[in-house]
Design an enzyme around this catalytic site. Structure first.
Site, PDB file in Angstrom:
ATOM      1  N   SER A 190      18.914 -46.846  24.981  1.00 33.52           N
ATOM      2  CA  SER A 190      20.234 -47.422  25.243  1.00 33.52           C
ATOM      3  C   SER A 190      21.285 -46.680  24.421  1.00 33.52           C
ATOM      4  CB  SER A 190      20.219 -48.925  24.930  1.00 33.52           C
ATOM      5  OG  SER A 190      21.452 -49.527  25.273  1.00 33.52           O
ATOM      6  N   HIS A 217      20.327 -47.583  29.755  1.00 34.62           N
ATOM      7  CA  HIS A 217      21.307 -48.587  30.149  1.00 34.62           C
ATOM      8  C   HIS A 217      22.624 -47.907  30.511  1.00 34.62           C
ATOM      9  CE1 HIS A 217      18.947 -51.586  27.430  1.00 34.62           C
ATOM     10  NE2 HIS A 217      18.400 -51.459  28.626  1.00 34.62           N
ATOM     11  N   ASP A 313      15.578 -54.839  24.375  1.00 30.19           N
ATOM     12  CA  ASP A 313      15.002 -54.541  25.685  1.00 30.19           C
ATOM     13  C   ASP A 313      13.818 -53.598  25.516  1.00 30.19           C
ATOM     14  OD1 ASP A 313      14.712 -54.481  28.456  1.00 30.19           O
ATOM     15  OD2 ASP A 313      16.010 -52.725  28.652  1.00 30.19           O
TER      16      ASP A 313
END
Length: 374
Positions: A190, A217, A313
């Site tokens: 990310s 992301h 995540d």
């Protein structure tokens, strides 16, 4: 208190962005700048904790301003850009120059209050303000990757030194033998990811024997620009995920923005699915979704890499992969812009190895029995 420099040529946007920060309890606007040239000077003089940077500005655009700041006074820079193909391309270029993260802001101040953009802006600035200070100390190069004008990958002296200090430490479990059998490599990343991926994917050789599936992301348009950029730098073929695409050796698939990436087996071959199922933990694509899917289809024959990023995540998907007997590597804290995603995996005792960013490609190659770089 987090001190922020807001750089944008639009008076309306400067006011709207500043208002968001001033309403937060832990933030204050150190100053604003109307163009990149003014932003570079104020970044040097005021030493803000975070700089928010527009892309298109008079006198000096955001990309050149990022280069100047990272050359003379490195600090976390958050790019604010439009949700267009051109906006995506220049944002990837700005991150190539050293920007740490980005946020699509839309074309008007009203969009800052829509679709949780305001909340995302505050969250990203908080993460960058508490990001790895070592990457932005005097003389540091930030999270960016130096490259020649032809796009050939080069590695900085400091990065080579980091790689030579450690080839990775085993934080839990045991390292797989070179003979370990794998069918797929999966990567979750990310904040700081676009530049981190440019350290890893181009360093993998054309003969790397596994297909690679990546969740970064990003919104639509941006994942296509990232894929194109990685493809131009890499011996492997890199493409944005498309329904039914085969996952085969020599191919890297990057999850499309606003679509999950999952794996299925069709007639004995691994292929890509791009379901538009609800976001998981506010993420679509989600590393958890990819990892769980890979564990279901490939069982323990998975080489997993969790890299820089805020939040957690990937953690639950890593649990599934470990239960099936798969291998999990993480990017170490020293080279992560934000040690959130890899950190929670380490804290849960699920990491088989922790590696500096520039050592990850060698670790991946050794795991699958491919000769590492000399």
């Amino acid at each position: 208190m987090i001190r922020i420099l807001v750089v944008d040529d639009s008076l309306v946007m400067r006011k709207a962005i500043s208002r968001i920060f001033e309403q937060a309890d832990d933030m204050t606007v150190a100053d604003t700048a109307t163009n990149g040239k003014e932003g570079v000077e104020k970044a040097r003089r005021l030493e803000p904790d975070v700089v928010t940077m527009d892309v298109e500005m008079p006198k000096m655009n955001g990309i050149e301003a990022v280069r100047r700041i990272m050359d003379t006074d490195p600090r976390p820079i958050l790019m604010l850009s439009s949700l267009t193909e051109k906006g995506a391309e220049v944002t990837i270029e700005a991150m190539q120059a050293g920007a740490a993260d980005f946020l699509p802001k839309g074309e008007s101040s009203a969009t800052l209050r829509a679709d949780d953009v305001e909340a995302k802006l505050l969250k990203k600035v908080q993460a960058l303000a508490h990001s790895n200070a070592r990457l932005f100390e005097d003389g540091g190069e930030g999270p960016g990757l130096n490259s020649s004008s032809s796009g050939a990958r080069t590695t900085s002296t400091s990065s080579r030194a980091s790689s030579s200090r450690s080839s990775g430490t085993i934080s839990s479990g045991t390292a797989p033998s070179p003979e370990a059998s794998y069918e797929l490599a999966v990567i979750g990343v990310s904040t700081g990811g676009p530049m981190a991926l440019q350290h890893v994917i181009p360093a993998l050789p054309a003969e790397f024997p596994l297909p690679v599936a990546v969740v970064q992301h990003m919104p639509p348009q941006f994942t296509r620009s990232l894929s194109d950029r990685l493809d131009s730098l890499s011996a492997l073929s890199v493409a944005e995920a498309d329904e039914g695409m085969l996952l085969e050796p020599g191919r890297v698939v990057v999850a499309a923005g606003d679509r999950h990436l999952t794996v299925e087996r069709r007639k004995g071959e691994l292929s890509v699915c791009t379901p538009a199922e609800p976001a998981e933990g506010s993420h679509r694509p989600s590393a958890n979704v990819l990892f769980r899917s890979a564990a279901e289809v490939c069982r323990g024959r998975i080489l997993t890499v969790v890299m820089t990023g805020m939040g957690k995540d990937g953690l639950e998907g890593v649990r599934d992969i470990k239960e099936e007997g798969g291998t999990v590597y993480i990017q170490d804290e020293d080279t992560s812009v934000v040690y959130g995603m890899p950190g929670v995996v380490a804290e849960a005792g699920l990491a088989d190895g922790s590696f500096p960013l520039d050592s990850l490609p060698d670790a991946m190659q050794k795991a699958v029995g491919t000769p590492a770089r000399p």
